[in-house]
Scaffold this active site. Structure first.
Site, short mmCIF file in Angstrom:
data_model
loop_
_atom_site.label_atom_id
_atom_site.label_comp_id
_atom_site.label_asym_id
_atom_site.label_seq_id
_atom_site.Cartn_x
_atom_site.Cartn_y
_atom_site.Cartn_z
N TYR A 177 0.82 -1.21 0.00
CA TYR A 177 0.00 0.00 0.00
C TYR A 177 0.86 1.27 0.00
O TYR A 177 0.42 2.32 -0.44
CB TYR A 177 -0.91 0.03 1.22
CG TYR A 177 -2.23 -0.67 1.04
CD1 TYR A 177 -2.28 -2.03 0.72
CD2 TYR A 177 -3.43 0.00 1.19
CE1 TYR A 177 -3.48 -2.69 0.57
CE2 TYR A 177 -4.65 -0.65 1.04
CZ TYR A 177 -4.66 -1.99 0.73
OH TYR A 177 -5.86 -2.62 0.56
N LYS A 216 2.95 -15.31 2.04
CA LYS A 216 3.28 -16.16 0.89
C LYS A 216 4.80 -16.35 0.89
O LYS A 216 5.50 -15.92 -0.03
CB LYS A 216 2.80 -15.50 -0.41
CG LYS A 216 1.30 -15.63 -0.64
CD LYS A 216 0.87 -17.05 -1.05
CE LYS A 216 1.26 -17.35 -2.48
NZ LYS A 216 0.89 -18.76 -2.84
N ASP A 220 -3.08 -18.06 0.60
CA ASP A 220 -4.12 -18.67 -0.25
C ASP A 220 -4.83 -19.79 0.51
O ASP A 220 -6.06 -19.92 0.46
CB ASP A 220 -3.54 -19.16 -1.59
CG ASP A 220 -2.34 -20.07 -1.45
OD1 ASP A 220 -1.75 -20.13 -0.35
OD2 ASP A 220 -1.98 -20.74 -2.43
N ASP A 247 -6.45 -7.07 3.78
CA ASP A 247 -7.57 -6.42 3.11
C ASP A 247 -8.50 -7.49 2.53
O ASP A 247 -9.72 -7.43 2.70
CB ASP A 247 -7.03 -5.51 2.00
CG ASP A 247 -8.13 -4.79 1.25
OD1 ASP A 247 -9.07 -4.30 1.91
OD2 ASP A 247 -8.07 -4.74 0.01
N ASP A 258 -12.33 -9.18 4.17
CA ASP A 258 -13.62 -9.15 3.47
C ASP A 258 -14.25 -10.53 3.46
O ASP A 258 -15.46 -10.68 3.66
CB ASP A 258 -13.45 -8.67 2.01
CG ASP A 258 -13.76 -7.18 1.86
OD1 ASP A 258 -13.52 -6.43 2.83
OD2 ASP A 258 -14.24 -6.78 0.78
C1 IPM Z 1 -10.47 -1.33 3.68
C2 IPM Z 1 -10.67 -0.69 2.34
C3 IPM Z 1 -9.51 0.26 2.05
C4 IPM Z 1 -8.25 -0.56 1.98
C5 IPM Z 1 -9.66 1.13 0.81
C6 IPM Z 1 -10.94 1.91 0.81
C7 IPM Z 1 -8.48 2.06 0.66
O1 IPM Z 1 -10.82 -1.66 1.35
O2 IPM Z 1 -10.37 -0.60 4.68
O3 IPM Z 1 -10.43 -2.56 3.74
O4 IPM Z 1 -7.93 -1.15 0.94
O5 IPM Z 1 -7.56 -0.64 3.00
MG MG Z 2 -10.96 -3.64 2.12
#
Ligand code: IPM
Ligand code: MG
Length: 350
Positions: A136, A187, A220, A244, A248
């Site tokens: 990042y 990884k 993975d 990240d 999710d």
């Molecule tokens: C998160 C989001 C952010 C990230 C974006 C909006 C920059 O996806 O907080 O998970 O990738 O960190």
């Molecule tokens: Mg995210």
């Protein structure tokens, strides 16, 4: 004086943050609430997704509660002025390197998961995502044009020993107060930074945390195990990019992204940054139907991790559980309640 800075942001951000603010006023009336523009709205009003003044206010506050940033309106804006860039700057300047993302399945919601109830019942994972390093922020990065006219895009994944150690320490400490198990995902089979990650975690574990159960897992495989048998995880430690993605996936296991809070923490004594995991949800923004529980639970995490109010945090957590057990459901949970009505339900349970 204790100050909580609100950064409502864009899309549903202001709607859900308003409910968290209502709870804060009722539960901890002595905490001062302050507010700044953040994200697209800040770009529209001030020409930048976050102003220097707002960054300074965040660093000076005791905790920062944000809503969400971004939306299609700003998709065409130059990268460094996009709402997301404001968020990355805020994380970096607040030095909140450890992102705690709990994936917790409330019993009342186990049937809302896309996995079978028996796979997710009792799920309680804490993802610890490194937040201020890795790909990042790594340099060099860019898009260049090659002599043959092709374009070449590149990013740099980079971690130092101390960056890996400080976030690993957070994961090990958290595990001790939970089920005492850390999975560290990288990884190392293909990446140098992944290999270093594994070595540093192994060394630190041997030196200071040998009492905690540690397992290394390839990222993975971690993704696969999260959807196969998620309750095997207690604390899942990983880097910025894998974190990240894995967070999710873990969030969806719990039934709704609209439920999950997060905390980003730096060194002790510095303010934490609290945010719902969900985004700005432009498709439902302005309709008053967004689920405010992730924002409310983000405030709960702020009470616990930055504001030193564990008793109030416990009360708030139980109030959310009670509201859900009483059947309070916004649309994302299959119900009819509006954002404000869900706030009402939590306030009534409080
Ligand atoms: C998160 C989001 C952010 C990230 C974006 C909006 C920059 O996806 O907080 O998970 O990738 O960190
Ligand atoms: Mg995210």
């Amino acid at each position: 004086m204790t100050t909580l800075l609100l950064l409502p942001g864009d899309g549903i951000g202001p709607e859900v943050t308003a409910q968290a603010a209502r709870i804060a006023k009722a539960l901890t009336p002595d905490i001062t609430l302050d507010e700044r523009d953040f994200g697209g709205i800040s770009f529209d009003r001030h020409g930048a997704p976050i102003t220097d003044e707002a960054v300074a206010a965040a660093i000076a506050a005791d905790a920062v509660l944000m809503g969400a940033v971004g939306g299609p309106k700003w998709a065409g804006v130059a990268r460094q002025s996009r709402p997301e860039a404001g968020l990355l700057r805020l994380r970096k300047e607040m030095q909140v390197f450890a992102n705690l993302r709990p994936a917790l399945c409330f019993d009342a919601l186990a049937d809302a998961s896309s996995l079978k109830r028996e796979l997710v019942a009792g799920l309680d994972i804490m993802i610890v995502r490194e937040l201020t390093g890795g790909v990042y922020f790594g340099e060099p990065r860019g898009i260049e044009t090659l002599p043959d006219g092709q374009r070449r895009g590149f990013d740099t994944q980079v971690y130092t020993t101390s960056e890996i150690e400080r976030v690993s320490r957070v994961a090990f400490e958290l595990a001790r107060g939970r089920r005492n198990k850390v999975h560290s995902a990288e990884k190392s089979n293909v990446m140098e930074s992944g290999l270093l990650w594994r070595e540093v975690v192994t060394d630190l574990h041997k030196r200071e945390y040998a009492d905690v159960q540690l397992e290394h897992i390839l990222a993975d495989n971690a993704a696969m195990q999260l959807v196969r048998a998620p309750t095997q995880f207690d604390v899942l430690l990983t880097d910025n990019l894998f974190g990240d993605i894995l967070s999710d996936a873990a969030a969806q296991l719990t039934g709704s992204l609209g439920m999950l809070p997060s905390a980003a923490l730096g060194e002790a004594g510095r303010p934490g940054l609290y945010e719902p995991i969900h985004g700005s949800a432009p498709d439902i923004a302005g309709q008053g139907v967004a689920n405010p529980l992730a924002a409310i639970l983000s405030f709960e995490m702020a009470l616990r991790w930055s504001l030193n109010r564990p008793a109030e945090a416990d009360r708030l957590y139980r109030a959310v559980e009670t509201a859900l057990a009483n059947g309070a459901r916004t649309r994302d949970l299959g119900g009819q309640l509006s954002t404000v009505e869900m706030g009402d339900a939590v306030l009534a349970a409080l």
